[in-house]
Design a protein around this motif. Structure first.
Motif, PDB file in Angstrom:
ATOM      1  N   HIS A 283      -3.631  24.223   7.686  1.00 43.91           N
ATOM      2  CA  HIS A 283      -2.942  23.995   8.959  1.00 43.91           C
ATOM      3  C   HIS A 283      -2.807  22.493   9.228  1.00 43.91           C
ATOM      4  O   HIS A 283      -1.748  22.019   9.658  1.00 43.91           O
ATOM      5  N   LEU A 284      -3.866  21.747   8.962  1.00 43.71           N
ATOM      6  CA  LEU A 284      -3.820  20.296   9.152  1.00 43.71           C
ATOM      7  C   LEU A 284      -2.821  19.644   8.196  1.00 43.71           C
ATOM      8  O   LEU A 284      -2.054  18.757   8.590  1.00 43.71           O
ATOM      9  N   ARG A 285      -2.831  20.083   6.955  1.00 44.82           N
ATOM     10  CA  ARG A 285      -1.952  19.465   5.956  1.00 44.82           C
ATOM     11  C   ARG A 285      -0.482  19.779   6.232  1.00 44.82           C
ATOM     12  O   ARG A 285       0.397  18.965   5.949  1.00 44.82           O
ATOM     13  N   PHE A 286      -0.218  20.940   6.801  1.00 42.67           N
ATOM     14  CA  PHE A 286       1.163  21.325   7.073  1.00 42.67           C
ATOM     15  C   PHE A 286       1.699  20.706   8.364  1.00 42.67           C
ATOM     16  O   PHE A 286       2.834  20.230   8.407  1.00 42.67           O
ATOM     17  N   TYR A 287       0.878  20.712   9.410  1.00 41.66           N
ATOM     18  CA  TYR A 287       1.399  20.398  10.743  1.00 41.66           C
ATOM     19  C   TYR A 287       0.743  19.195  11.424  1.00 41.66           C
ATOM     20  O   TYR A 287       1.154  18.823  12.525  1.00 41.66           O
ATOM     21  N   HIS A 288      -0.266  18.606  10.802  1.00 47.33           N
ATOM     22  CA  HIS A 288      -0.936  17.459  11.428  1.00 47.33           C
ATOM     23  C   HIS A 288      -1.188  16.361  10.393  1.00 47.33           C
ATOM     24  O   HIS A 288      -2.288  15.818  10.302  1.00 47.33           O
ATOM     25  N   GLN A 289      -0.165  16.033   9.647  1.00 48.89           N
ATOM     26  CA  GLN A 289      -0.312  15.009   8.616  1.00 48.89           C
ATOM     27  C   GLN A 289      -0.650  13.628   9.184  1.00 48.89           C
ATOM     28  O   GLN A 289      -1.454  12.903   8.589  1.00 48.89           O
ATOM     29  N   PRO A 290      -0.074  13.213  10.322  1.00 48.59           N
ATOM     30  CA  PRO A 290      -0.478  11.907  10.889  1.00 48.59           C
ATOM     31  C   PRO A 290      -1.972  11.834  11.194  1.00 48.59           C
ATOM     32  O   PRO A 290      -2.597  10.786  10.997  1.00 48.59           O
ATOM     33  N   LEU A 291      -2.539  12.947  11.655  1.00 50.67           N
ATOM     34  CA  LEU A 291      -3.972  12.968  11.938  1.00 50.67           C
ATOM     35  C   LEU A 291      -4.779  12.804  10.654  1.00 50.67           C
ATOM     36  O   LEU A 291      -5.770  12.062  10.617  1.00 50.67           O
ATOM     37  N   LEU A 292      -4.359  13.476   9.590  1.00 49.40           N
ATOM     38  CA  LEU A 292      -5.053  13.342   8.310  1.00 49.40           C
ATOM     39  C   LEU A 292      -4.940  11.920   7.771  1.00 49.40           C
ATOM     40  O   LEU A 292      -5.901  11.380   7.208  1.00 49.40           O
ATOM     41  N   LYS A 293      -3.784  11.304   7.941  1.00 57.11           N
ATOM     42  CA  LYS A 293      -3.616   9.919   7.490  1.00 57.11           C
ATOM     43  C   LYS A 293      -4.513   8.977   8.290  1.00 57.11           C
ATOM     44  O   LYS A 293      -5.094   8.036   7.749  1.00 57.11           O
ATOM     45  N   GLU A 294      -4.626   9.253   9.580  1.00 56.15           N
ATOM     46  CA  GLU A 294      -5.500   8.434  10.430  1.00 56.15           C
ATOM     47  C   GLU A 294      -6.958   8.564   9.995  1.00 56.15           C
ATOM     48  O   GLU A 294      -7.692   7.571   9.902  1.00 56.15           O
ATOM     49  N   LYS A 295      -7.375   9.795   9.713  1.00 59.44           N
ATOM     50  CA  LYS A 295      -8.745  10.021   9.250  1.00 59.44           C
ATOM     51  C   LYS A 295      -8.985   9.372   7.891  1.00 59.44           C
ATOM     52  O   LYS A 295     -10.060   8.824   7.623  1.00 59.44           O
ATOM     53  N   LYS A 296      -7.984   9.441   7.032  1.00 60.78           N
ATOM     54  CA  LYS A 296      -8.103   8.828   5.714  1.00 60.78           C
ATOM     55  C   LYS A 296      -8.284   7.323   5.826  1.00 60.78           C
ATOM     56  O   LYS A 296      -9.097   6.718   5.113  1.00 60.78           O
ATOM     57  N   GLU A 297      -7.548   6.706   6.730  1.00 56.00           N
ATOM     58  CA  GLU A 297      -7.680   5.267   6.939  1.00 56.00           C
ATOM     59  C   GLU A 297      -9.051   4.924   7.517  1.00 56.00           C
ATOM     60  O   GLU A 297      -9.665   3.913   7.144  1.00 56.00           O
ATOM     61  N   THR A 298      -9.539   5.782   8.416  1.00 56.38           N
ATOM     62  CA  THR A 298     -10.875   5.566   8.985  1.00 56.38           C
ATOM     63  C   THR A 298     -11.938   5.625   7.897  1.00 56.38           C
ATOM     64  O   THR A 298     -12.864   4.809   7.862  1.00 56.38           O
ATOM     65  N   ARG A 299     -11.810   6.591   6.995  1.00 58.48           N
ATOM     66  CA  ARG A 299     -12.769   6.706   5.889  1.00 58.48           C
ATOM     67  C   ARG A 299     -12.669   5.512   4.947  1.00 58.48           C
ATOM     68  O   ARG A 299     -13.673   5.037   4.421  1.00 58.48           O
ATOM     69  N   ARG A 300     -11.449   5.030   4.751  1.00 53.74           N
ATOM     70  CA  ARG A 300     -11.271   3.865   3.878  1.00 53.74           C
ATOM     71  C   ARG A 300     -11.961   2.639   4.473  1.00 53.74           C
ATOM     72  O   ARG A 300     -12.622   1.873   3.765  1.00 53.74           O
ATOM     73  N   GLN A 301     -11.812   2.467   5.781  1.00 50.70           N
ATOM     74  CA  GLN A 301     -12.475   1.351   6.450  1.00 50.70           C
ATOM     75  C   GLN A 301     -13.994   1.504   6.389  1.00 50.70           C
ATOM     76  O   GLN A 301     -14.726   0.523   6.223  1.00 50.70           O
ATOM     77  N   ALA A 302     -14.464   2.739   6.535  1.00 50.70           N
ATOM     78  CA  ALA A 302     -15.909   2.985   6.463  1.00 50.70           C
ATOM     79  C   ALA A 302     -16.447   2.675   5.071  1.00 50.70           C
ATOM     80  O   ALA A 302     -17.561   2.171   4.919  1.00 50.70           O
ATOM     81  N   LYS A 303     -15.635   2.961   4.067  1.00 50.01           N
ATOM     82  CA  LYS A 303     -16.053   2.690   2.691  1.00 50.01           C
ATOM     83  C   LYS A 303     -16.177   1.196   2.438  1.00 50.01           C
ATOM     84  O   LYS A 303     -17.030   0.745   1.660  1.00 50.01           O
TER      85      LYS A 303
END
Length: 385
Positions: free
Chosen positions: A206-226
């Motif tokens: 559901h997230l991958r289909f309809y909430h891609q901006p949210l997933l991209k935001e989370k991915k960027e947050t994880r990248r910064q955390a790394k």
């Protein structure tokens, strides 16, 4: 370029740690030898091979990725082109697997072409010999803009099938609370799904289909955390998890931790009573409960202070408990320290040193000279000699 040959000099220069690592790798290769042979010589899936060999699927997959990446690339049909296999990725920068990209490439291009605008996605999939549902799902995740553009053009041409697309109202309602929780916290998809009692796979889709901006935001947050420096407990990691011990680890050391916190028992005694591994418990304490370690060592410092605990320790809790009864007896009935030491089973000189260092007033009342004076006396006697 000719590979360097093995020589006895290479062997003699290996440290004990390097020799140990070689033996560990050898044992690992022996363990997975049958599984690797099946993976190399058959088309059996990793899951089936793991079940047949009695191994963990995740462990086998990790082993193959690390030590037999060439076999995995060969199975997926990915060319190394003269590169080191470890440098060849399985996924592209946008998250597509190389195999899926190659499989659906022509069909995606056809969907984005005016030549096939009269066909729907299912018909395009049949024309290129791929599964229609799989192609649609692949495009929703990686080429959603193509689907939107295609639908707009078909509507303009008057050939739309009038099928409503997008998230269904019941699905939106089902995952609404989970999406909001995922948006406003640092919880993982799995944790959110468990708390909201929804399917983890369904929620992720559901997230991958309809909430891609949210997933991209989370991915960027994880990248910064790394990229962040020293981690703090509870902080987000690059893999989306929080920096904290696993629940199973917490449960494993719970009893030992309670003893360490609430009693003056030595580490050796705590380990003996609880049956936990000594090194594992010591590592757990220093990593996740450093404040308790500092407190027991008599060190007043911030939990994240960089210091050598062994050198900085002052009045340890276990040692204080060891001498507490003898010290109280001395206070109540002053008498020679050597008598008290023998009475309570302590070494006289060690007990005197402890009194001088941690009970200076009592030591002075008993006529024990301070540590500084003793050091001067030793220096003076050494000079005379």
């Amino acid at each position: 370029m000719q590979e360097p040959r093995l020589s006895i000099e290479d062997l003699t220069q290996l440290s004990a740690k390097e020799r140990s690592r070689i033996r560990q790798r050898y044992a690992l290769h022996r363990r997975y030898e049958t599984a690797v042979a099946l993976y190399a010589d058959t088309n059996t899936s990793i899951r089936s091979i793991a079940a047949e060999c009695g191994e963990s699927e995740h462990a086998l997959r990790a082993y193959l990725r690390r030590y037999w990446r060439e076999l995995m690339l060969r199975r997926y049909g990915i060319e190394t082109e003269g590169k080191d296999a470890q440098e060849v990725p399985f996924y592209t920068a946008d998250g597509q697997s190389c195999l899926a990209h190659r499989k659906y490439k022509e069909a995606v291009q056809a969907c984005d072409s005016i030549r096939y605008i009269d066909l729907n996605v299912s018909q395009v999939a049949r024309k290129f010999g791929v599964n229609a549902t799989a192609l649609a799902n692949f495009m929703r995740v990686h080429y959603s803009e193509v689907l939107k553009r295609r639908e707009e053009y078909r509507i303009r041409l008057g050939i739309s099938d009038n099928i409503r697309r997008g998230v269904r109202p019941d699905c939106r309602e089902q995952y609404a609370a989970a999406v909001e929780l995922y948006r406003t916290t640092d919880m993982s998809v799995k944790a959110v799904a468990e708390q909201c009692k929804v399917s983890e796979g369904g929620f992720l889709q559901h997230l991958r289909f309809y909430h891609q901006p949210l997933l991209k935001e989370k991915k960027e947050t994880r990248r910064q955390a790394k990229l962040a420096g020293k981690k703090k407990r509870g902080a987000l990691l690059g893999n989306g998890r929080k920096y904290e011990p696993l629940p199973a680890t917490v449960q494993k050391y719970a009893e030992a931790l309670a003893m360490f916190r609430d009693t003056a028992l030595t580490m050796k005694e705590i380990v003996r009573r609880t049956g936990v591994p000594a090194e594992g418990f010591r590592f757990y304490l220093h990593k996740w409960h450093r404040a308790l370690v500092l407190e027991r060592s008599g060190i007043v410092a911030a939990e994240d202070a960089e210091l050598n605990i062994a050198r900085s320790r002052q009045r340890m809790k276990t040692v204080a408990a060891k001498y507490a009864e003898a010290i109280e007896s001395l206070r109540q009935h002053p008498r020679p320290v050597s008598y008290v030491a023998r009475e309570f089973g302590h070494h006289p000189e060690v007990f005197r040193s402890y009194l001088r260092k941690h009970e200076p007033e009592l030591a002075a009342s008993l006529g024990l000279r301070p540590v500084a004076w003793k050091q001067k006396e030793r220096i003076a006697s050494g000079t005379k000699k």
